[in-house]
Motif scaffolding. Sequence first.
Motif, PDB file in Angstrom:
ATOM      1  N   PHE A  80       0.914  -1.088  -0.033  1.00 47.28           N
ATOM      2  CA  PHE A  80      -0.160  -0.088  -0.034  1.00 47.28           C
ATOM      3  C   PHE A  80       0.748   1.141  -0.006  1.00 47.28           C
ATOM      4  O   PHE A  80       1.917   1.389   0.803  1.00 47.28           O
ATOM      5  N   LEU A  81       0.621   2.133  -0.818  1.00 43.83           N
ATOM      6  CA  LEU A  81       1.065   3.528  -0.953  1.00 43.83           C
ATOM      7  C   LEU A  81       0.083   4.597  -0.871  1.00 43.83           C
ATOM      8  O   LEU A  81      -1.224   4.354  -1.488  1.00 43.83           O
ATOM      9  N   ASP A  82       0.479   5.527  -0.142  1.00 41.99           N
ATOM     10  CA  ASP A  82      -0.491   6.881   0.033  1.00 41.99           C
ATOM     11  C   ASP A  82      -0.107   7.534  -1.231  1.00 41.99           C
ATOM     12  O   ASP A  82       0.844   7.485  -1.838  1.00 41.99           O
ATOM     13  N   ASP A  83      -1.149   8.258  -1.848  1.00 37.93           N
ATOM     14  CA  ASP A  83      -1.074   9.078  -3.066  1.00 37.93           C
ATOM     15  C   ASP A  83      -0.295  10.224  -2.883  1.00 37.93           C
ATOM     16  O   ASP A  83      -0.135  11.258  -4.041  1.00 37.93           O
ATOM     17  N   ASP A  84       0.201  10.616  -1.850  1.00 39.56           N
ATOM     18  CA  ASP A  84       0.963  11.843  -1.678  1.00 39.56           C
ATOM     19  C   ASP A  84       2.420  11.702  -1.193  1.00 39.56           C
ATOM     20  O   ASP A  84       3.191  12.571  -0.942  1.00 39.56           O
ATOM     21  N   VAL A  85       2.810  10.331  -1.441  1.00 40.44           N
ATOM     22  CA  VAL A  85       4.447  10.110  -1.039  1.00 40.44           C
ATOM     23  C   VAL A  85       4.944   9.989  -2.560  1.00 40.44           C
ATOM     24  O   VAL A  85       4.426   9.863  -3.645  1.00 40.44           O
ATOM     25  N   VAL A  86       6.315  10.004  -2.566  1.00 44.93           N
ATOM     26  CA  VAL A  86       7.221  10.113  -3.643  1.00 44.93           C
ATOM     27  C   VAL A  86       8.005   8.895  -3.289  1.00 44.93           C
ATOM     28  O   VAL A  86       9.084   9.029  -2.619  1.00 44.93           O
ATOM     29  N   PRO A  87       7.903   7.459  -4.116  1.00 45.52           N
ATOM     30  CA  PRO A  87       8.978   6.331  -3.848  1.00 45.52           C
ATOM     31  C   PRO A  87      10.330   7.042  -4.522  1.00 45.52           C
ATOM     32  O   PRO A  87      10.570   7.482  -5.493  1.00 45.52           O
ATOM     33  N   TRP A 126       2.113  21.947  12.170  1.00 47.96           N
ATOM     34  CA  TRP A 126       1.547  21.111  11.145  1.00 47.96           C
ATOM     35  C   TRP A 126       2.887  20.326  10.470  1.00 47.96           C
ATOM     36  O   TRP A 126       2.613  19.143  10.398  1.00 47.96           O
ATOM     37  N   GLU A 127       3.829  20.879  10.245  1.00 50.04           N
ATOM     38  CA  GLU A 127       4.914  20.326   9.713  1.00 50.04           C
ATOM     39  C   GLU A 127       5.659  19.370  10.637  1.00 50.04           C
ATOM     40  O   GLU A 127       6.125  18.203  10.424  1.00 50.04           O
ATOM     41  N   ARG A 128       5.598  19.537  12.202  1.00 45.52           N
ATOM     42  CA  ARG A 128       5.793  18.727  13.256  1.00 45.52           C
ATOM     43  C   ARG A 128       5.258  17.381  13.192  1.00 45.52           C
ATOM     44  O   ARG A 128       5.551  16.189  13.366  1.00 45.52           O
ATOM     45  N   VAL A 129       3.767  17.731  12.964  1.00 50.19           N
ATOM     46  CA  VAL A 129       2.592  16.631  13.078  1.00 50.19           C
ATOM     47  C   VAL A 129       3.020  15.574  11.579  1.00 50.19           C
ATOM     48  O   VAL A 129       3.055  14.391  12.046  1.00 50.19           O
ATOM     49  N   THR A 130       3.416  16.066  10.496  1.00 56.12           N
ATOM     50  CA  THR A 130       3.721  15.283   9.432  1.00 56.12           C
ATOM     51  C   THR A 130       4.965  14.637   9.849  1.00 56.12           C
ATOM     52  O   THR A 130       5.205  13.519   9.150  1.00 56.12           O
ATOM     53  N   ALA A 131       5.944  15.422  10.329  1.00 53.40           N
ATOM     54  CA  ALA A 131       7.166  14.802  10.438  1.00 53.40           C
ATOM     55  C   ALA A 131       7.246  13.390  11.423  1.00 53.40           C
ATOM     56  O   ALA A 131       8.093  12.395  11.107  1.00 53.40           O
ATOM     57  N   ALA A 132       6.355  13.539  12.324  1.00 46.21           N
ATOM     58  CA  ALA A 132       6.042  12.363  13.183  1.00 46.21           C
ATOM     59  C   ALA A 132       5.879  10.921  12.660  1.00 46.21           C
ATOM     60  O   ALA A 132       6.103  10.027  13.247  1.00 46.21           O
ATOM     61  N   LEU A 133       5.274  11.109  11.352  1.00 46.49           N
ATOM     62  CA  LEU A 133       4.832  10.040  10.626  1.00 46.49           C
ATOM     63  C   LEU A 133       6.159   9.111  10.240  1.00 46.49           C
ATOM     64  O   LEU A 133       6.166   7.855  10.427  1.00 46.49           O
ATOM     65  N   ALA A 134       7.372   9.785  10.409  1.00 47.27           N
ATOM     66  CA  ALA A 134       8.680   9.192   9.966  1.00 47.27           C
ATOM     67  C   ALA A 134       8.918   8.066  11.223  1.00 47.27           C
ATOM     68  O   ALA A 134       9.601   7.049  10.877  1.00 47.27           O
ATOM     69  N   ASP A 135       8.220   8.328  12.302  1.00 46.37           N
ATOM     70  CA  ASP A 135       8.612   7.250  13.440  1.00 46.37           C
ATOM     71  C   ASP A 135       7.499   6.229  13.623  1.00 46.37           C
ATOM     72  O   ASP A 135       7.449   5.690  14.536  1.00 46.37           O
ATOM     73  N   GLY A 136       6.565   6.512  12.838  1.00 51.75           N
ATOM     74  CA  GLY A 136       5.297   5.615  13.133  1.00 51.75           C
ATOM     75  C   GLY A 136       5.514   4.401  12.892  1.00 51.75           C
ATOM     76  O   GLY A 136       6.304   3.898  12.069  1.00 51.75           O
ATOM     77  N   ARG A 193       2.058  18.729   3.124  1.00 53.44           N
ATOM     78  CA  ARG A 193       1.120  18.921   2.308  1.00 53.44           C
ATOM     79  C   ARG A 193       0.606  20.358   2.895  1.00 53.44           C
ATOM     80  O   ARG A 193       0.327  20.703   3.829  1.00 53.44           O
ATOM     81  N   PRO A 194       0.308  21.447   1.894  1.00 54.57           N
ATOM     82  CA  PRO A 194       0.037  22.694   2.316  1.00 54.57           C
ATOM     83  C   PRO A 194      -1.404  22.670   2.868  1.00 54.57           C
ATOM     84  O   PRO A 194      -2.198  21.660   2.349  1.00 54.57           O
ATOM     85  N   GLU A 195      -1.656  23.187   4.037  1.00 50.99           N
ATOM     86  CA  GLU A 195      -2.834  23.069   4.747  1.00 50.99           C
ATOM     87  C   GLU A 195      -3.286  24.546   5.291  1.00 50.99           C
ATOM     88  O   GLU A 195      -2.573  25.345   5.426  1.00 50.99           O
ATOM     89  N   SER A 196      -4.529  24.564   5.600  1.00 49.77           N
ATOM     90  CA  SER A 196      -5.006  25.939   6.336  1.00 49.77           C
ATOM     91  C   SER A 196      -4.721  25.821   7.682  1.00 49.77           C
ATOM     92  O   SER A 196      -4.234  24.842   8.433  1.00 49.77           O
ATOM     93  N   ARG A 197      -4.708  27.118   8.348  1.00 49.30           N
ATOM     94  CA  ARG A 197      -4.531  27.214   9.850  1.00 49.30           C
ATOM     95  C   ARG A 197      -5.200  26.652  10.838  1.00 49.30           C
ATOM     96  O   ARG A 197      -5.067  26.193  11.976  1.00 49.30           O
ATOM     97  N   TRP A 198      -6.436  26.038  10.184  1.00 51.32           N
ATOM     98  CA  TRP A 198      -7.534  25.550  10.958  1.00 51.32           C
ATOM     99  C   TRP A 198      -7.316  23.931  10.959  1.00 51.32           C
ATOM    100  O   TRP A 198      -8.124  22.965  11.420  1.00 51.32           O
TER     101      TRP A 198
END
Length: 318
Positions: A80-87, A126-136, A193-198
């Motif tokens: 399985f790959l998510d559609d926002d990753v780059v192999p 938000w960048e820290r939340v995304t970066a935490a995926l690397a340790d998941g 991924r770019p996201e809104s402040r909310w």
Amino acid sequence: MTAGVTVVVPTLGRPSLTRLLDRLAGAPVDLVVVDDRAVPAGTLPIPPGVDAKVLTGRAAGPAAARNVGWRTARTEWVAFLDDDVVPDADWAERLLADLTAAPDYVGGVQGNLRVPLPAGRRPTDWERVTAALADGEWITADMAYRREALDRAGGFDERLPRAFREDAELAHRVRRAGYALARGERTVTHPVRPESRWVSVRTQRGNADDALLRRMYGRRWRTILGIPPGRRARHVTITVAALAAVAVPNRWVRAAAALAWAAGTAEFAAARIKPGPRTPAEVATMLVTSAVIPPAATAHWVRGWFAARGARPLETRP
């Protein structure tokens, strides 16, 4: 069932899908793309030279879309790959090497995740939340399972409709079915991924999924599923203090509750501001969202708790 691997990519039609599929052009895999858009705006942009089977999902979330994909596979492995990753350029070769090296008792092999962060400044919340995926652990941004393991575990639980916890819950059931899980050598990049402040408020909907898991696995659900501790108890305390500050008749109690709310909200905001870039825009976003998140998280938890009455884990076949 034949040897080999099927790569399943559920998608909402993000522009990043084209970049991912370009990297898989010519790869020795069966490629399945599940179009999970609620209202498709035309056909998916499959790049020239990419041999992909496109299936239609039910717009019921990534868990349901992945189930649509893997159940059509006739190969020994499903990745399985998510559609926002780059192999990485050698991802397909390393995937096959990871799976070939897996002993029979290994039912799943996780890839490595790289999250690039901006240089020259601290990352935003938000960048820290995304970066935490690397340790998941066992996240389906890049995760391969034996098809037999998926079948014995019952697949993804479609009661978990968000890209949140559904991968950890499946990994638990795969292990209950008697398989071990391992880490491989392949790597994908997961851009922020770019996201809104909310975005931090919107993601609190995941608390309803946490409530479901609490119903299914009991008080030790975080330990059972390998989920890190959260802030739910503090969010509830802050929310109760806010309600008491406006609803309790006694003015001294209201005053004490208001102080408790202010102290709890300030601690939460400070914990989010301190590691960040501390720009005026980021600080303002953290202050506002830190006041909104505790009641939002609590409300979603309560909603999920009552909606999940009687919920039990999917049946596994050891």
